[in-house]
Each structure stands twice: as C-alpha cells, then as structure tokens.
Design a protein around this motif. Structure first.
Motif, PDB file in Angstrom:
ATOM      1  N   CYS A  13      12.342  66.946  12.724  1.00  0.00           N
ATOM      2  CA  CYS A  13      11.697  68.060  12.035  1.00  0.00           C
ATOM      3  C   CYS A  13      10.709  68.747  12.979  1.00  0.00           C
ATOM      4  O   CYS A  13      10.311  68.176  13.986  1.00  0.00           O
ATOM      5  CB  CYS A  13      10.983  67.556  10.783  1.00  0.00           C
ATOM      6  SG  CYS A  13       9.663  66.380  11.105  1.00  0.00           S
ATOM      7  N   PRO A  14      10.313  69.980  12.638  1.00  0.00           N
ATOM      8  CA  PRO A  14       9.258  70.636  13.420  1.00  0.00           C
ATOM      9  C   PRO A  14       7.974  69.804  13.364  1.00  0.00           C
ATOM     10  O   PRO A  14       7.709  69.114  12.366  1.00  0.00           O
ATOM     11  CB  PRO A  14       9.075  71.978  12.708  1.00  0.00           C
ATOM     12  CG  PRO A  14      10.327  72.195  11.937  1.00  0.00           C
ATOM     13  CD  PRO A  14      10.820  70.831  11.565  1.00  0.00           C
ATOM     14  N   MET A  27       8.841  69.224  18.279  1.00  0.00           N
ATOM     15  CA  MET A  27       9.686  68.574  17.301  1.00  0.00           C
ATOM     16  C   MET A  27       9.384  67.087  17.307  1.00  0.00           C
ATOM     17  O   MET A  27       8.995  66.534  18.331  1.00  0.00           O
ATOM     18  CB  MET A  27      11.160  68.777  17.646  1.00  0.00           C
ATOM     19  CG  MET A  27      11.670  70.170  17.453  1.00  0.00           C
ATOM     20  SD  MET A  27      13.411  70.294  17.879  1.00  0.00           S
ATOM     21  CE  MET A  27      13.374  69.835  19.585  1.00  0.00           C
ATOM     22  N   ASP A  80      16.396  73.739  19.996  1.00  0.00           N
ATOM     23  CA  ASP A  80      15.098  73.355  19.459  1.00  0.00           C
ATOM     24  C   ASP A  80      14.977  73.610  17.957  1.00  0.00           C
ATOM     25  O   ASP A  80      15.872  73.256  17.212  1.00  0.00           O
ATOM     26  CB  ASP A  80      13.981  74.001  20.271  1.00  0.00           C
ATOM     27  CG  ASP A  80      14.061  73.545  21.744  1.00  0.00           C
ATOM     28  OD1 ASP A  80      14.478  72.388  21.977  1.00  0.00           O
ATOM     29  OD2 ASP A  80      13.749  74.331  22.631  1.00  0.00           O
ATOM     30  N   ASP A  81      13.897  74.243  17.489  1.00  0.00           N
ATOM     31  CA  ASP A  81      13.667  74.376  16.049  1.00  0.00           C
ATOM     32  C   ASP A  81      14.787  75.139  15.342  1.00  0.00           C
ATOM     33  O   ASP A  81      15.112  74.846  14.185  1.00  0.00           O
ATOM     34  CB  ASP A  81      12.327  75.077  15.766  1.00  0.00           C
ATOM     35  CG  ASP A  81      11.134  74.144  15.991  1.00  0.00           C
ATOM     36  OD1 ASP A  81      11.350  72.927  16.176  1.00  0.00           O
ATOM     37  OD2 ASP A  81      10.001  74.647  15.998  1.00  0.00           O
TER      38      ASP A  81
END
Length: 112
Positions: free
Chosen positions: A65-66, A1, A108-109
C-alpha cells in the motif's frame, strides 16, 4: 510504498479482509502457513477440532500500500484479528522499493 505482512488465526481471515476492504485496500495475497511463537505446543482449536502440535496453522496476509495508508492497514488488521488470546499473530512492515504492473507497465503507486 509499504509491504504489510500479517500472520493471523485462520478463522479471522474474513473479518480482516472486510476491514481492509472498508479502508480502501484494493488487493492482498493470502497464504496458509504453519509456525509457532510463544504458544509452543499448546493446545489449539482449528476448524472445531482441538489438538496439540508444535506447528500451528496460521494465515499470512500480504498487502502493498502507499506509505500514507500503512498505519490505517495496521490498525484495521490489529482490530479485526484481535481475540485477546495468545497466538493472535504478528504484523510486520517493510519498505518496498518498486512495484510494476506486468500488464500495463505502470510503476509504483499507480501499479497498486
């Protein structure tokens, strides 16, 4: 990320937001800030009024963002915020170690 931090001119906020929404960015944080760079004390136009100051009003946008979307975010901000004039701003990119959604505990994502 990745954490993408952009410092832009205030009147460009709507264009940048639309550009980021267009590439699939789900959220962002916006803060009104003041600062200076190379334009030290130059005359600026803010909300139609011209003035000279050492600290110029700016907008700071933060987007997590990823990693695979970071380059698209950078390109969208740069294209939307560019006026070709001094003081257009800067973009910084940092690595994010972990993200947690408080409500659900997702990480996380999936927390983005």
């Amino acid at each position: 990320m990745k954490l993408v931090i952009a410092i832009i001119k205030p009147f460009k906020l709507d264009e940048v937001r639309e550009a980021l929404t267009g590439i699939g960015v789900a959220g962002m944080t916006v803060t009104e800030v003041k600062g200076f760079g190379r334009q030290k004390g130059q005359t600026e136009i803010y909300r139609g009024a011209e003035y000279s100051t050492n600290m110029v009003p700016k907008i700071k946008i933060e987007v997590v963002c990823p990693a695979d979307l970071a380059d698209s975010v950078i390109e969208a901000v740069q294209a939307a915020a560019n006026t070709g004039a001094i003081g257009d701003g800067k973009i910084f990119v940092l690595d994010v170690g972990q993200a947690v959604r408080i409500r659900t505990g997702e990480t996380d994502d999936t927390a983005l």
